[in-house]
Design a protein around this motif. Structure first.
Motif, PDB file in Angstrom:
ATOM      1  N   LYS A   1       0.737  -1.274  -0.101  1.00 54.01           N
ATOM      2  CA  LYS A   1       0.051  -0.087   0.062  1.00 54.01           C
ATOM      3  C   LYS A   1       0.799   1.220   0.084  1.00 54.01           C
ATOM      4  N   PRO A   2       0.576   2.157  -0.701  1.00 51.65           N
ATOM      5  CA  PRO A   2       1.415   3.283  -0.974  1.00 51.65           C
ATOM      6  C   PRO A   2       1.311   4.355   0.224  1.00 51.65           C
ATOM      7  N   VAL A   3       2.406   5.126   0.279  1.00 52.62           N
ATOM      8  CA  VAL A   3       2.596   6.154   1.367  1.00 52.62           C
ATOM      9  C   VAL A   3       3.494   7.240   0.998  1.00 52.62           C
ATOM     10  N   LEU A   4       2.666   8.425   0.477  1.00 45.49           N
ATOM     11  CA  LEU A   4       3.282   9.699  -0.431  1.00 45.49           C
ATOM     12  C   LEU A   4       3.604  10.519   0.655  1.00 45.49           C
ATOM     13  N   PHE A   5       5.051  11.098   0.653  1.00 41.63           N
ATOM     14  CA  PHE A   5       5.621  12.042   1.690  1.00 41.63           C
ATOM     15  C   PHE A   5       5.817  13.306   0.953  1.00 41.63           C
ATOM     16  N   SER A   6       5.447  14.477   1.846  1.00 40.37           N
ATOM     17  CA  SER A   6       5.527  15.681   1.081  1.00 40.37           C
ATOM     18  C   SER A   6       6.383  16.503   2.376  1.00 40.37           C
ATOM     19  N   HIS A   7       7.601  16.709   1.691  1.00 38.62           N
ATOM     20  CA  HIS A   7       8.764  17.354   2.964  1.00 38.62           C
ATOM     21  C   HIS A   7       8.346  18.964   3.209  1.00 38.62           C
ATOM     22  N   GLY A   8       9.186  19.155   4.266  1.00 34.88           N
ATOM     23  CA  GLY A   8       8.764  20.414   4.610  1.00 34.88           C
ATOM     24  C   GLY A   8       9.927  21.638   3.837  1.00 34.88           C
ATOM     25  N   TRP A   9       9.763  22.891   4.511  1.00 30.61           N
ATOM     26  CA  TRP A   9      10.810  23.941   3.987  1.00 30.61           C
ATOM     27  C   TRP A   9      11.882  24.163   4.951  1.00 30.61           C
ATOM     28  N   PRO A  10      13.138  24.347   4.326  1.00 26.17           N
ATOM     29  CA  PRO A  10      13.696  24.251   2.880  1.00 26.17           C
ATOM     30  C   PRO A  10      14.146  22.989   2.631  1.00 26.17           C
ATOM     31  N   LEU A  11      13.617  21.883   2.883  1.00 26.53           N
ATOM     32  CA  LEU A  11      14.244  20.458   2.558  1.00 26.53           C
ATOM     33  C   LEU A  11      13.818  19.871   1.316  1.00 26.53           C
ATOM     34  N   ASP A  12      14.090  18.424   1.371  1.00 24.76           N
ATOM     35  CA  ASP A  12      13.808  17.751   0.104  1.00 24.76           C
ATOM     36  C   ASP A  12      13.038  16.292   0.440  1.00 24.76           C
ATOM     37  N   ALA A  13      13.098  15.342  -0.323  1.00 24.00           N
ATOM     38  CA  ALA A  13      12.753  14.110  -0.082  1.00 24.00           C
ATOM     39  C   ALA A  13      13.546  13.407   0.905  1.00 24.00           C
ATOM     40  N   ASP A  14      14.795  13.821   0.909  1.00 29.22           N
ATOM     41  CA  ASP A  14      15.610  13.058   1.918  1.00 29.22           C
ATOM     42  C   ASP A  14      15.358  13.116   3.265  1.00 29.22           C
ATOM     43  N   MET A  15      14.518  13.968   3.706  1.00 34.00           N
ATOM     44  CA  MET A  15      14.389  14.164   5.067  1.00 34.00           C
ATOM     45  C   MET A  15      13.482  13.065   5.446  1.00 34.00           C
ATOM     46  N   TRP A  16      13.093  12.235   4.498  1.00 31.36           N
ATOM     47  CA  TRP A  16      11.813  11.106   4.890  1.00 31.36           C
ATOM     48  C   TRP A  16      12.656   9.654   4.849  1.00 31.36           C
ATOM     49  N   ASP A  17      14.047   9.897   4.988  1.00 31.46           N
ATOM     50  CA  ASP A  17      14.685   8.427   4.289  1.00 31.46           C
ATOM     51  C   ASP A  17      14.527   7.593   5.593  1.00 31.46           C
ATOM     52  N   SER A  18      14.364   7.780   6.773  1.00 29.89           N
ATOM     53  CA  SER A  18      14.334   7.080   7.943  1.00 29.89           C
ATOM     54  C   SER A  18      12.843   6.397   8.090  1.00 29.89           C
ATOM     55  N   GLN A  19      11.737   7.325   7.793  1.00 27.96           N
ATOM     56  CA  GLN A  19      10.240   6.957   7.676  1.00 27.96           C
ATOM     57  C   GLN A  19      10.108   5.906   6.406  1.00 27.96           C
ATOM     58  N   MET A  20      10.807   6.127   5.225  1.00 26.66           N
ATOM     59  CA  MET A  20      10.642   5.319   4.071  1.00 26.66           C
ATOM     60  C   MET A  20      11.203   4.061   4.286  1.00 26.66           C
ATOM     61  N   ASN A  21      12.386   3.908   4.821  1.00 23.51           N
ATOM     62  CA  ASN A  21      13.165   2.871   4.720  1.00 23.51           C
ATOM     63  C   ASN A  21      12.501   1.878   5.836  1.00 23.51           C
ATOM     64  N   PHE A  22      11.770   2.400   7.116  1.00 17.42           N
ATOM     65  CA  PHE A  22      11.264   1.789   7.880  1.00 17.42           C
ATOM     66  C   PHE A  22      10.028   1.055   7.775  1.00 17.42           C
ATOM     67  N   LEU A  23       9.164   1.833   6.828  1.00 14.55           N
ATOM     68  CA  LEU A  23       8.104   1.456   6.176  1.00 14.55           C
ATOM     69  C   LEU A  23       8.032   0.634   4.916  1.00 14.55           C
ATOM     70  N   ALA A  24       9.029   0.729   4.194  1.00 12.30           N
ATOM     71  CA  ALA A  24       9.169  -0.155   3.092  1.00 12.30           C
ATOM     72  C   ALA A  24       9.583  -1.540   3.373  1.00 12.30           C
ATOM     73  N   GLU A  25      10.591  -1.607   4.418  1.00 10.97           N
ATOM     74  CA  GLU A  25      10.991  -2.837   5.252  1.00 10.97           C
ATOM     75  C   GLU A  25       9.744  -3.659   6.107  1.00 10.97           C
ATOM     76  N   ARG A  26       8.846  -2.645   6.152  1.00 12.98           N
ATOM     77  CA  ARG A  26       7.459  -3.552   6.737  1.00 12.98           C
ATOM     78  C   ARG A  26       6.251  -3.861   5.735  1.00 12.98           C
ATOM     79  N   GLY A  27       6.476  -3.537   4.554  1.00 10.12           N
ATOM     80  CA  GLY A  27       5.521  -4.096   3.404  1.00 10.12           C
ATOM     81  C   GLY A  27       4.780  -3.020   2.881  1.00 10.12           C
ATOM     82  N   TYR A  28       5.299  -1.646   3.117  1.00 12.32           N
ATOM     83  CA  TYR A  28       4.503  -0.680   2.503  1.00 12.32           C
ATOM     84  C   TYR A  28       5.458  -0.068   1.028  1.00 12.32           C
TER      85      TYR A  28
END
Length: 273
Positions: A21-48
């Motif tokens: 199931k997809p989860v789409l992350f939108s980052h804060g200012w003045p960052l980019d998608a890399d701010m989500w690496d921990s959350q993305m890795n955690f969820l991808a390892e758990r079937g998302y």
């Protein structure tokens, strides 16, 4: 490098990890998608399937001269969702990113959306307005733009202290501070300044009235950037049936300082969908 082309031709970079199931992350200012690496890795390892994009003007996306407004940001998200044909997606927005996922629902509806998570978000209104005098004073945003135009590198370096709460007892590594500055300096200066106008002046109340999916609001009680009392607290009250979690003494950048707690709360929310 994975990109999609927005309606105006702007190339939007995204990363797409895992399956499920997809989860789409939108980052804060003045960052980019890399701010989500921990959350993305955690969820991808758990079937998302975890997807995060660089907002136009930031990170690896194109740097157009115009288009730094929430209608365009929502359109970019719609282009990404339709390009990837995402269904039952959970939208997660941090800070100014909470505004564009909310505006997406306001403009495009929730037919493809399973849930919404607002993290330290600027909704319903961040800056002061005639009918919202409790918002942050306009002079604060004028000062931010002046600081960026005078010496962006030093301004962002100084901004990290209230952002991560290191001036209030929180600790983050030198590596995090270096990464934050490096990411911020990759962005378009014009886009960085114009986004201050966008997130300080946009009223999301009409969009929030259209939210009809399960919603989780998380905010730090010691957020020195986006005050909880006038944003997260009000947003949770406005969205019928929403759940509110307040992280005790957490700063604005709690995706770093409270990483494990946030990851578990996101997983719990997703499992209930």
């Amino acid at each position: 490098m994975s990109t999609i082309k927005a309606k105006d031709g702007t190339q939007i970079y995204f990363k797409d990890w895992g399956t499920g199931k997809p989860v789409l992350f939108s980052h804060g200012w003045p960052l980019d998608a890399d701010m989500w690496d921990s959350q993305m890795n955690f969820l991808a390892e758990r079937g998302y399937r975890a997807i995060a994009f660089d907002r136009r003007g930031f990170g690896r996306s194109d740097q157009p001269w115009t288009g730094y407004d929430y209608d365009t940001f929502a359109s970019d998200i719609n282009d990404l969702i339709t390009s990837l044909d995402l269904q039952d997606v959970t939208l997660v927005g941090f800070s100014m990113g909470g505004g564009d996922v909310t505006r997406y629902i306001g403009h495009y509806g929730s037919a493809r959306v399973a849930g919404l998570v607002l993290l330290g978000a600027v909704t319903p209104i961040f800056g002061q307005a005639e009918d919202y005098p409790q918002g942050v004073d306009k002079s604060v945003f004028t000062g931010i733009k002046a600081g960026l135009l005078k010496d962006r590198a030093q301004f962002i370096s100084d901004f990290a202290a209230p952002f991560y709460g290191t001036n209030a007892g929180q600790t983050v590594s030198e590596g995090v501070l270096t990464q934050t500055l490096n990411i911020a300096l990759m962005a378009s200066l014009k886009g960085t300044v114009d986004c201050v106008t966008a997130f300080s002046e946009t009223d999301f109340r009409a969009d929030m009235a259209k939210i009809d999916v399960p919603t989780l609001v998380i905010h730090g009680s010691n957020d020195q950037i986006v005050p909880f009392e006038t944003t997260g607290k009000v947003a949770a009250e406005m969205i019928q049936g929403s759940a509110l979690k307040v992280y005790d003494n957490a700063p604005h950048g709690f995706a770093v300082t409270h990483q494990d707690q946030l990851n578990e709360d996101l997983l719990t929310f997703l499992k209930a969908r």
